[in-house]
Design a protein around this motif. Sequence first.
Motif, PDB file in Angstrom:
ATOM      1  N   GLY A 188      -7.102 127.512  68.294  1.00 57.00           N
ATOM      2  CA  GLY A 188      -6.276 128.186  69.288  1.00 57.00           C
ATOM      3  C   GLY A 188      -6.009 127.300  70.487  1.00 57.00           C
ATOM      4  O   GLY A 188      -6.719 126.305  70.721  1.00 57.00           O
ATOM      5  N   VAL A 189      -4.982 127.641  71.283  1.00 58.12           N
ATOM      6  CA  VAL A 189      -4.600 126.786  72.402  1.00 58.12           C
ATOM      7  C   VAL A 189      -5.698 126.698  73.464  1.00 58.12           C
ATOM      8  O   VAL A 189      -5.798 125.692  74.172  1.00 58.12           O
ATOM      9  CB  VAL A 189      -3.279 127.264  73.045  1.00 58.12           C
ATOM     10  CG1 VAL A 189      -2.120 127.066  72.104  1.00 58.12           C
ATOM     11  CG2 VAL A 189      -3.383 128.695  73.507  1.00 58.12           C
ATOM     12  N   GLY A 190      -6.536 127.732  73.579  1.00 53.01           N
ATOM     13  CA  GLY A 190      -7.628 127.661  74.547  1.00 53.01           C
ATOM     14  C   GLY A 190      -8.595 126.533  74.208  1.00 53.01           C
ATOM     15  O   GLY A 190      -9.006 125.759  75.083  1.00 53.01           O
ATOM     16  N   GLU A 191      -8.950 126.424  72.935  1.00 53.23           N
ATOM     17  CA  GLU A 191      -9.856 125.354  72.500  1.00 53.23           C
ATOM     18  C   GLU A 191      -9.182 123.992  72.615  1.00 53.23           C
ATOM     19  O   GLU A 191      -9.814 123.008  73.008  1.00 53.23           O
ATOM     20  CB  GLU A 191     -10.290 125.610  71.055  1.00 53.23           C
ATOM     21  CG  GLU A 191     -11.352 124.648  70.559  1.00 53.23           C
ATOM     22  CD  GLU A 191     -11.852 124.986  69.156  1.00 53.23           C
ATOM     23  OE1 GLU A 191     -12.590 124.173  68.571  1.00 53.23           O
ATOM     24  OE2 GLU A 191     -11.485 126.080  68.642  1.00 53.23           O
ATOM     25  N   LEU A 192      -7.889 123.937  72.288  1.00 53.59           N
ATOM     26  CA  LEU A 192      -7.165 122.666  72.412  1.00 53.59           C
ATOM     27  C   LEU A 192      -7.105 122.220  73.873  1.00 53.59           C
ATOM     28  O   LEU A 192      -7.266 121.035  74.180  1.00 53.59           O
ATOM     29  CB  LEU A 192      -5.746 122.824  71.856  1.00 53.59           C
ATOM     30  CG  LEU A 192      -5.618 123.100  70.354  1.00 53.59           C
ATOM     31  CD1 LEU A 192      -4.161 123.312  69.979  1.00 53.59           C
ATOM     32  CD2 LEU A 192      -6.213 121.963  69.533  1.00 53.59           C
ATOM     33  N   ASP A 193      -6.850 123.169  74.771  1.00 55.88           N
ATOM     34  CA  ASP A 193      -6.829 122.856  76.210  1.00 55.88           C
ATOM     35  C   ASP A 193      -8.168 122.301  76.675  1.00 55.88           C
ATOM     36  O   ASP A 193      -8.227 121.317  77.428  1.00 55.88           O
ATOM     37  CB  ASP A 193      -6.490 124.113  77.017  1.00 55.88           C
ATOM     38  CG  ASP A 193      -5.011 124.228  77.339  1.00 55.88           C
ATOM     39  OD1 ASP A 193      -4.340 123.178  77.401  1.00 55.88           O
ATOM     40  OD2 ASP A 193      -4.531 125.359  77.521  1.00 55.88           O
ATOM     41  N   LEU A 206      -3.535 114.591  71.214  1.00 58.04           N
ATOM     42  CA  LEU A 206      -3.863 116.001  71.409  1.00 58.04           C
ATOM     43  C   LEU A 206      -3.011 116.611  72.518  1.00 58.04           C
ATOM     44  O   LEU A 206      -2.484 117.730  72.374  1.00 58.04           O
ATOM     45  CB  LEU A 206      -5.347 116.142  71.745  1.00 58.04           C
ATOM     46  CG  LEU A 206      -5.852 117.553  72.053  1.00 58.04           C
ATOM     47  CD1 LEU A 206      -5.585 118.490  70.880  1.00 58.04           C
ATOM     48  CD2 LEU A 206      -7.337 117.529  72.391  1.00 58.04           C
ATOM     49  N   LYS A 207      -2.851 115.891  73.616  1.00 58.83           N
ATOM     50  CA  LYS A 207      -2.010 116.395  74.703  1.00 58.83           C
ATOM     51  C   LYS A 207      -0.551 116.516  74.257  1.00 58.83           C
ATOM     52  O   LYS A 207       0.168 117.423  74.696  1.00 58.83           O
ATOM     53  CB  LYS A 207      -2.114 115.482  75.917  1.00 58.83           C
ATOM     54  CG  LYS A 207      -3.444 115.622  76.667  1.00 58.83           C
ATOM     55  CD  LYS A 207      -3.459 114.793  77.938  1.00 58.83           C
ATOM     56  CE  LYS A 207      -4.736 115.047  78.728  1.00 58.83           C
ATOM     57  NZ  LYS A 207      -4.765 114.267  79.989  1.00 58.83           N
ATOM     58  N   GLY A 208      -0.154 115.612  73.373  1.00 65.13           N
ATOM     59  CA  GLY A 208       1.198 115.701  72.831  1.00 65.13           C
ATOM     60  C   GLY A 208       1.420 116.996  72.062  1.00 65.13           C
ATOM     61  O   GLY A 208       2.513 117.581  72.104  1.00 65.13           O
ATOM     62  N   LEU A 209       0.387 117.470  71.342  1.00 63.08           N
ATOM     63  CA  LEU A 209       0.487 118.743  70.628  1.00 63.08           C
ATOM     64  C   LEU A 209       0.684 119.898  71.610  1.00 63.08           C
ATOM     65  O   LEU A 209       1.504 120.802  71.378  1.00 63.08           O
ATOM     66  CB  LEU A 209      -0.760 118.971  69.783  1.00 63.08           C
ATOM     67  CG  LEU A 209      -0.896 120.359  69.138  1.00 63.08           C
ATOM     68  CD1 LEU A 209       0.294 120.663  68.225  1.00 63.08           C
ATOM     69  CD2 LEU A 209      -2.219 120.468  68.371  1.00 63.08           C
ATOM     70  N   LEU A 210      -0.057 119.889  72.707  1.00 59.71           N
ATOM     71  CA  LEU A 210       0.076 120.959  73.704  1.00 59.71           C
ATOM     72  C   LEU A 210       1.470 120.947  74.338  1.00 59.71           C
ATOM     73  O   LEU A 210       2.047 122.010  74.607  1.00 59.71           O
ATOM     74  CB  LEU A 210      -1.002 120.803  74.777  1.00 59.71           C
ATOM     75  CG  LEU A 210      -2.435 121.068  74.293  1.00 59.71           C
ATOM     76  CD1 LEU A 210      -3.453 120.619  75.341  1.00 59.71           C
ATOM     77  CD2 LEU A 210      -2.629 122.548  73.962  1.00 59.71           C
ATOM     78  N   VAL A 211       2.014 119.754  74.561  1.00 56.77           N
ATOM     79  CA  VAL A 211       3.380 119.650  75.082  1.00 56.77           C
ATOM     80  C   VAL A 211       4.366 120.220  74.066  1.00 56.77           C
ATOM     81  O   VAL A 211       5.328 120.911  74.432  1.00 56.77           O
ATOM     82  CB  VAL A 211       3.722 118.183  75.418  1.00 56.77           C
ATOM     83  CG1 VAL A 211       5.214 118.041  75.721  1.00 56.77           C
ATOM     84  CG2 VAL A 211       2.897 117.695  76.600  1.00 56.77           C
ATOM     85  N   LEU A 240      -2.630 131.597  69.875  1.00 59.81           N
ATOM     86  CA  LEU A 240      -3.704 131.979  70.798  1.00 59.81           C
ATOM     87  C   LEU A 240      -5.083 131.915  70.135  1.00 59.81           C
ATOM     88  O   LEU A 240      -6.027 131.337  70.692  1.00 59.81           O
ATOM     89  CB  LEU A 240      -3.462 133.397  71.321  1.00 59.81           C
ATOM     90  CG  LEU A 240      -2.418 133.563  72.420  1.00 59.81           C
ATOM     91  CD1 LEU A 240      -2.032 135.026  72.571  1.00 59.81           C
ATOM     92  CD2 LEU A 240      -2.931 132.994  73.742  1.00 59.81           C
ATOM     93  N   ASN A 241      -5.192 132.518  68.949  1.00 57.71           N
ATOM     94  CA  ASN A 241      -6.512 132.681  68.315  1.00 57.71           C
ATOM     95  C   ASN A 241      -6.849 131.616  67.289  1.00 57.71           C
ATOM     96  O   ASN A 241      -7.996 131.517  66.847  1.00 57.71           O
ATOM     97  CB  ASN A 241      -6.582 134.056  67.627  1.00 57.71           C
ATOM     98  CG  ASN A 241      -6.361 135.200  68.592  1.00 57.71           C
ATOM     99  OD1 ASN A 241      -6.676 135.093  69.780  1.00 57.71           O
ATOM    100  ND2 ASN A 241      -5.809 136.300  68.112  1.00 57.71           N
ATOM    101  N   GLY A 242      -5.871 130.847  66.891  1.00 55.17           N
ATOM    102  CA  GLY A 242      -6.076 129.857  65.843  1.00 55.17           C
ATOM    103  C   GLY A 242      -5.531 130.359  64.518  1.00 55.17           C
ATOM    104  O   GLY A 242      -5.432 131.565  64.275  1.00 55.17           O
TER     105      GLY A 242
END
Length: 317
Positions: A110-115, A163-168, A46-48
Motif C-alpha cells: 500500500g502507499v502508506g508502506e511505500l511512503d 521507489l520515489k518514482g513509483l509514488l510520483v 491504499l491497502n496493497g
Amino acid sequence: MSAGLLAQIEAGVLEGEPLPSLLQKCLVLGGRAGSEKMRDWARQELNGYPGIGGLPPYRMLHAQVKLTLTNPWGYQPKTTSFSTAQLPDQLSTFLKEKGTVLESIPMNMGVGELDAMADSGKGEHHLLPWWSDMLLPVLNEHYVDQEYTRVQDVYWALSNSTLKGLLVQIRTNLAELVGELLALTPDDRQPTKEAADAVTVFILSGDRNVITNLRQDVTGGTAVATQGGESPVTAAGTGGTAIGSQTASSEGASVVGSQVASGDGSRATGRDSTQAEPVTSKDGFFKRFRKRGMYVGIATILAAVVGVLQLLGWTPW
C-alpha cells in the motif's frame, strides 16, 4: 469547476496533499458515482494488492538481483550482482513459464508502506523475492565452489529514487483521473458511473479508447455522450459523428444506437434508429412548366375521346 469531492481531489493534487488522503477521497468518489472499478483501484492502492497477478504495469519496477557470498562458515561476507543469464537452463525455463523476470519487482504494498520506505533515509532497499528459497540451493550447488564459498542470501536491490518514482507515478495517475473526469463531467455535476469506470480503465491499462468512446469530436465542437441519463447529446456539423443516445445532423453525419440522423448522406445504425427524410428543394420554373404541359396533354386527349363518344350517341351522364 465541478463541485464536491472531485474539486477537493483536484485541489489536493495541485497542493501536494498526501497520497493516502487523496486516495481515500477517491474511494468515496467512486462510491458516490457507483463505480466499483474506481473503488477497487483506490482501495488496493491504499491497502496493497492481494497478489502479483493483478498488479498494474506501473507497479512492476526494475531492480538489481544481488547475492551475499560468505566462506563455508558464514564469515567474510561480500556482495555480488547476479543476472538471468547466469541461471541454470532448467530454472531459467521454469521462471519463464511462470512469467517471472528476475530483475522485475512486483510492488504490491500500500502507499502508506511505500511512503515510509521512501522516507526512511536509505539509498537502497533490500527486498526478498518469492523465488529466493528455490534459487538458493541451486546457486550453492551450481554457481559457487562449495569448498570455499556459499551463497547466504539472494535479494532485490531497489534504489530509493526508483521507489520515489513509483509514488510520483501514482500521484500522476490521480492527476490524470481528475483531469479526465473534469473533461467528462459538466460543472456542478457528479461524475457518472460510466465516466468513472472508463477513466479508471484508462489509468490501469493506458487504453485511451475507453475515454474516446465517451467523448466524440465533431466539426465545430465536441459532443460528450451523457451516460446513464435520459438527456440525448446532439452532434452537428459536416461529417459529425455521434455514439450513444444522441442526434447527429448535417451532411455526412453518422450515428450508432438509438438515435436520429438527418442531412444528405447521413447514416443511422442500431435499435430504434431513425433516418430523417431528406429535405427536397422546390421545383424550378421549367420543371414546373413540363409538369403542367403533361397535365394539359392528358386533359386534351380525354376531351377528344369524350367528343368522339358523343358523336356515336354515347352520353356519359
